[in-house]
Scaffold this active site. Structure first.
Site, mmCIF file in Angstrom:
data_model
loop_
_atom_site.group_PDB
_atom_site.id
_atom_site.type_symbol
_atom_site.label_atom_id
_atom_site.label_comp_id
_atom_site.label_asym_id
_atom_site.label_seq_id
_atom_site.Cartn_x
_atom_site.Cartn_y
_atom_site.Cartn_z
ATOM 1 N N HIS A 18 14.830 -2.496 7.141
ATOM 2 C CA HIS A 18 14.168 -1.231 6.493
ATOM 3 C C HIS A 18 12.618 -1.671 6.779
ATOM 4 O O HIS A 18 12.194 -2.839 6.202
ATOM 5 C CB HIS A 18 14.299 -1.131 5.089
ATOM 6 C CG HIS A 18 13.757 0.133 4.664
ATOM 7 N ND1 HIS A 18 12.652 0.426 4.179
ATOM 8 C CD2 HIS A 18 14.599 1.510 4.319
ATOM 9 C CE1 HIS A 18 12.321 1.742 4.028
ATOM 10 N NE2 HIS A 18 13.443 2.436 3.886
ATOM 11 N N ARG A 63 6.783 7.778 2.827
ATOM 12 C CA ARG A 63 6.257 8.224 4.096
ATOM 13 C C ARG A 63 6.427 9.720 4.259
ATOM 14 O O ARG A 63 5.807 10.338 4.676
ATOM 15 C CB ARG A 63 6.415 7.324 5.220
ATOM 16 C CG ARG A 63 5.976 5.905 5.262
ATOM 17 C CD ARG A 63 6.596 5.079 6.212
ATOM 18 N NE ARG A 63 7.788 4.708 5.826
ATOM 19 C CZ ARG A 63 9.008 4.547 6.427
ATOM 20 N NH1 ARG A 63 8.945 4.783 7.570
ATOM 21 N NH2 ARG A 63 9.852 4.010 5.611
#
Ligand code: FAD
Length: 640
Positions: A249, A269
């Site tokens: 990740h 995000r």
């Protein structure tokens, strides 16, 4: 003589995350006497930690969404190495599973007009993740547990016993699958608190044990994730698919050291967070790969406009699939443009229209996590983030429709199963995967049991062998310390089989793993003062888990060495391109050699060709980026 309890079920589900609970609910709904076994406390599984949401093309926020778009996104995210049948079932059935969850009491966030709200996430063309703030997994598990209690109440009303048809065995670890001839007859394990051994007799076992992250040093995974299900399947004679694909990740915490690896959700995000290097540059615009060039914004202005007007702008490259973002961060750090503690900056400061209050409302867990663990107020300061081992795409090879593994009576669902996500999983596709294939595994196991003429027996010899294996670390004196061996295994995997791989290092890793294998065989522990020396004995538990991590690590390293291309979660420095020839290849692991000291053996298995109607969902120009000339539909001209 060692005391061993025996209990009999129709279906035993190993794992109490989303996949395990959904499988168990289904088996119980099919009338099967079912056990749920969980290594940790009931309710504590990775599923609980899932923050962003569950991807399902319900079209609540953008009516253009549908299963075909979700299927396309999933295949693109997995770089076309997905089991297309699993991706199809997943895209088609995910909305139904979310609505079902709502029917069982899940309280999702709502849109203004009262529908289940859906948020943006990397690689998803439309807002698609059904969510509950950034605590979606918790709500999923809470709802599934509530459903289990409701079913137990029904059983109490009918049989006078809450556990008549559905019993939870919390803090119980399975160390062996049991077989009668070539088929499953149960599972063997111990109760952590007492160290007592238990045999679960059952013709069908569903593996739902989650991931392998604890084989790596920097990981978002917690202590339970030692690849048990993967290793149990291998040892039972089942096969694992494409184990080289491990997802790093892009955003784990990098500071302070004690929390290194802890996840920073992609929702940051998805909710306008941007990545910057030490020069203050939004560097992701420099890393849009050729295959995604036409789908992502090329300027920060366009990327920012997309949040409010997605129909007329392209999405920002911070929302590229995870493998792309992780590699970009890695490159920035390597180029000397990293943050003080070896990551990059992720910031939401001044990015949300509602200011600090909106940050706290939309990202409550992240706000709390950074304040408590790093003394960083994310409404005022950027976060420092870097890649962390998060998820394994590789896993037990299963039949897409029934979740059956290659051994009769064995089923697998959730993260432990392979195929669905190809070479890279899109965020949010795991929670929906658990629900879709958890249900299918529960159903598949129940139908398997219904079709049996007679229940298999559990031969005494295999119980004796499983007992001896579990006790072995007590029998050896003055051997290796399990914690020291584990630390070395994690360092080996992180440094030599990590985010960027090369042949020489993979060979070094395999040599190191061979030496570690000898050390794991010598690991010893001392009895503790209670319960025959085995009550709550973390050293002993780790000694047993090590065998699993070692097997899984060998599978990952061997497959990573074999696959000479870069795709999704597998990046080869020495083979940086994606190869259409390799896309046709699934790498299958099985155990071979001396049964007392088996090794992982790899074979290449052809990828079944995608059905024509599914191929027809893609533009021909896009197919040419992934497929070989002979795989392209007849009317498509092969690339020159
Ligand atoms: P898990 O939920 O991992 O549960 C595994 C179960 O197996 C546990 O109960 C464990 O105790 C048990 N177990 C393991 N070994 C044994 C054994 N030997 N004996 C008995 N029991 C055993 N995905 C998304 O889609 N959206 C997200 O927002 C998201 N966020 C995430 C955040 C974090 C921090 C992490 C770590 C993962 C996240 N993921 C997310 C991934 C997703 O949560 C997991 O892939 C998914 O929950 C796995 O579910 P599962 O049911 O397969 O297994």
């Amino acid at each position: 003589m060692t005391e061993i309890e025996r209990h009999s079920y129709d279906v035993v589900v190993i794992g109490a995350g989303g996949a395990g609970l959904r499988a168990a609910i289904e088996a119980r709904l099919q009338g099967k006497k079912t056990a749920i076994i969980s290594k940790s406390l009931f309710g504590k599984a990775h599923t609980v930690m899932a923050e962003g949401g569950a991807a399902a093309a319900m079209g609540n926020v953008n009516a253009n969404d549908n299963w075909q778009v979700h299927f396309r996104d999933t295949m693109r995210g997995g770089k076309f190495l997905n089991s297309w049948r699993m991706a199809e079932l997943h895209a088609k059935e995910a909305p139904e599973r979310i609505w079902e969850l709502e029917l069982w009491g899940a309280l999702f966030d709502r849109t203004k007009d009262g529908k289940i709200s859906q948020r943006n996430f990397g690689g998803h063309e439309y807002p698609r993740l059904a969510h509950v703030g950034d605590r979606t997994g918790l709500e999923l598990i809470r709802t599934a547990q509530q459903k289990i209690v409701a079913l137990q109440q029904e059983d109490h009303a009918e049989h006078g016993d809450y556990e008549a048809r559905l019993k939870v065995w919390a803090e119980t670890t399975i160390t062996r699958l049991l077989k009668d001839g070539d088929r499953i007859c149960g599972a063997f394990g111990y109760v952590r608190e007492t160290g007592k051994f238990v045999v679960f007799e059952a013709p069908a076992v569903v593996l739902a044990t989650g991931g392998i992250g604890k084989a790596f040093k920097v990981t978002s995974n917690s202590w339970e994730y030692t690849g048990d299900g993967h290793a149990l399947a291998l040892q039972a004679g089942a096969t694992l698919l494409n184990m080289e694909f491990v997802q790093f990740h892009p955003t784990g915490m990098v500071w302070p050291p004690s929390v290194k690896g802890i996840l920073v959700t992609e929702s940051v995000r998805g909710d306008r967070g941007v990545l910057k290097n030490s020069e203050g540059k939004r560097f992701m615009f420099d890393y849009i790969p050729e295959v995604f060039k036409d789908k992502y914004a090329t300027t920060p202005e366009e990327g920012d406009r997309w949040y409010d007007d997605p129909d007329n702008n392209r999405r920002p490259p911070e929302l590229l699939p995870r493998d792309e973002v992780a590699r970009a961060i890695n490159s920035e750090v390597k180029a000397g443009r990293g943050s003080p503690h070896g990551g990059v900056f992720l910031t939401v400061v001044d990015r949300m229209p509602g200011g600090a209050a909106e940050i706290v409302r939309r990202l409550p867990s992240m706000h709390h996590q950074f304040k408590e663990l790093a003394d960083v107020d994310i409404t005022k300061e950027p976060m420092e983030v870097g890649p962390t081992c998060h998820y394994v795409m590789g896993g037990v090879e299963v039949d897409p429709d029934t979740a059956a593994a290659k051994v009769p009576g064995l089923f697998a669902a959730g993260e432990v199963a392979g195929g669905m996500h190809g070479s890279n999983r899109l965020g949010g596709n795991s929670l929906s995967d658990l629900l879709v294939f958890g249900r299918r595994a529960g159903l598949g196991a129940s139908e398997y049991v219904d079709a049996l003429d007679a229940r298999p027996a559990v031969p005494d010899e295999i119980v004796d062998a499983a007992t001896a294996e579990a006790l072995a670390p007590f029998e050896r004196e003055g051997g290796e310390n399990p914690y020291a061996v584990h630390a070395e295994l994690q360092t080996t995997m992180n440094e030599l089989v990590g985010i960027i791989r090369k042949e020489e290092e993979l060979r070094q890793a395999l040599e190191a793993l061979q030496k570690l294998r000898e050390r794991v065989a010598r690991v010893s522990v001392e009895p503790v003062a209670v319960n025959d020396g085995r009550g709550y004995h973390p050293g002993w538990h780790l000694a047993l888990d090590l065998r699993n991590m070692l097997l899984v690590s060998e599978a990952v390293a061997k497959a990573a060495l074999e696959r000479q291309e870069s795709r999704g979660g597998h990046t080869r420095d020495d083979y940086p391109q994606m190869s259409a020839e390799w896309r046709k290849v699934n790498l299958v692991c099985r155990l071979a050699g001396d049964p007392d000291d088996p090794h992982v053996e790899l074979t290449r298995q052809p990828m079944p060709p995608m059905r024509a109607d599914l191929l027809g969902l893609f533009e021909t120009d896009e197919l040419k980026k992934y497929l070989t000339a002979e795989e392209l539909p007849a009317d498509v001209v092969a690339p020159g």
